[in-house]
Design a protein around this motif. Structure first.
Motif, PDB file in Angstrom:
ATOM      1  N   MET A   1       0.854  -1.160   0.000  1.00 22.97           N
ATOM      2  CA  MET A   1       0.000   0.000   0.000  1.00 22.97           C
ATOM      3  C   MET A   1       0.902   1.225   0.000  1.00 22.97           C
ATOM      4  SD  MET A   1      -2.977   1.071   2.698  1.00 22.97           S
ATOM      5  CE  MET A   1      -1.943   1.322   4.094  1.00 22.97           C
ATOM      6  N   TYR A   2       0.497   2.235  -0.713  1.00 23.08           N
ATOM      7  CA  TYR A   2       1.242   3.489  -0.779  1.00 23.08           C
ATOM      8  C   TYR A   2       0.417   4.597  -0.122  1.00 23.08           C
ATOM      9  CZ  TYR A   2       4.098   1.165  -4.264  1.00 23.08           C
ATOM     10  OH  TYR A   2       4.926   0.301  -4.915  1.00 23.08           O
ATOM     11  N   PHE A   3       1.106   5.446   0.645  1.00 22.01           N
ATOM     12  CA  PHE A   3       0.478   6.615   1.243  1.00 22.01           C
ATOM     13  C   PHE A   3       1.157   7.829   0.639  1.00 22.01           C
ATOM     14  CE2 PHE A   3       0.433   9.938   4.499  1.00 22.01           C
ATOM     15  CZ  PHE A   3      -0.924  10.073   4.670  1.00 22.01           C
ATOM     16  N   VAL A   4       0.375   8.720   0.052  1.00 21.35           N
ATOM     17  CA  VAL A   4       0.932   9.906  -0.603  1.00 21.35           C
ATOM     18  C   VAL A   4       0.436  11.149   0.115  1.00 21.35           C
ATOM     19  CG1 VAL A   4       1.072  11.210  -2.749  1.00 21.35           C
ATOM     20  CG2 VAL A   4       0.966   8.723  -2.821  1.00 21.35           C
ATOM     21  N   CYS A   5       1.366  12.000   0.509  1.00 16.11           N
ATOM     22  CA  CYS A   5       1.038  13.261   1.165  1.00 16.11           C
ATOM     23  C   CYS A   5       1.601  14.386   0.307  1.00 16.11           C
ATOM     24  CB  CYS A   5       1.637  13.283   2.566  1.00 16.11           C
ATOM     25  SG  CYS A   5       1.177  14.735   3.497  1.00 16.11           S
ATOM     26  N   VAL A  23      -1.750  -4.469   3.004  1.00 19.49           N
ATOM     27  CA  VAL A  23      -2.418  -4.519   1.706  1.00 19.49           C
ATOM     28  C   VAL A  23      -3.491  -3.431   1.598  1.00 19.49           C
ATOM     29  CG1 VAL A  23      -3.787  -5.959   0.172  1.00 19.49           C
ATOM     30  CG2 VAL A  23      -1.930  -6.960   1.474  1.00 19.49           C
ATOM     31  N   THR A  24      -4.214  -3.195   2.700  1.00 19.67           N
ATOM     32  CA  THR A  24      -5.294  -2.211   2.682  1.00 19.67           C
ATOM     33  C   THR A  24      -5.161  -1.261   3.865  1.00 19.67           C
ATOM     34  OG1 THR A  24      -6.776  -3.532   4.050  1.00 19.67           O
ATOM     35  CG2 THR A  24      -6.881  -3.903   1.666  1.00 19.67           C
ATOM     36  N   VAL A  25      -5.919  -0.192   3.839  1.00 17.34           N
ATOM     37  CA  VAL A  25      -5.930   0.751   4.953  1.00 17.34           C
ATOM     38  C   VAL A  25      -6.475   0.071   6.208  1.00 17.34           C
ATOM     39  CG1 VAL A  25      -6.916   2.922   5.779  1.00 17.34           C
ATOM     40  CG2 VAL A  25      -6.169   2.718   3.416  1.00 17.34           C
ATOM     41  N   LEU A  26      -7.446  -0.799   6.043  1.00 15.59           N
ATOM     42  CA  LEU A  26      -8.004  -1.526   7.178  1.00 15.59           C
ATOM     43  C   LEU A  26      -6.944  -2.415   7.831  1.00 15.59           C
ATOM     44  CD1 LEU A  26     -10.445  -2.177   8.915  1.00 15.59           C
ATOM     45  CD2 LEU A  26     -11.074  -3.928   7.247  1.00 15.59           C
ATOM     46  N   ASP A  27      -6.116  -3.086   7.050  1.00 13.48           N
ATOM     47  CA  ASP A  27      -5.028  -3.896   7.599  1.00 13.48           C
ATOM     48  C   ASP A  27      -4.037  -3.031   8.369  1.00 13.48           C
ATOM     49  OD1 ASP A  27      -6.086  -6.198   6.544  1.00 13.48           O
ATOM     50  OD2 ASP A  27      -4.814  -6.157   4.755  1.00 13.48           O
ATOM     51  N   TRP A  28      -3.718  -1.854   7.838  1.00 14.37           N
ATOM     52  CA  TRP A  28      -2.797  -0.931   8.521  1.00 14.37           C
ATOM     53  C   TRP A  28      -3.396  -0.501   9.854  1.00 14.37           C
ATOM     54  CZ3 TRP A  28      -3.846   4.294   9.581  1.00 14.37           C
ATOM     55  CH2 TRP A  28      -2.782   4.990  10.125  1.00 14.37           C
TER      56      TRP A  28
END
Length: 40
Positions: A1-5, A23-28
């Motif tokens: 998963m990529y987080f872009v700011c 894999v997903t925001v929920l997993d994070w």
């Protein structure tokens, strides 16, 4: 998963991309839910 700011102070195209092992925001979110230490 990529987080872009994105920041517009430096330039219109300034961005920071962070790669996360989940894999997903929920997993994070689930991975960090049980931690008492926010840095952990």
């Amino acid at each position: 998963m990529y987080f872009v700011c994105r920041w517009r102070e430096e330039s219109p195209f300034s961005k920071r991309v962070v790669t996360l092992p989940d894999v997903t925001v929920l997993d994070w979110f689930r991975r960090g839910w049980g931690c008492d230490d926010p840095e952990g």
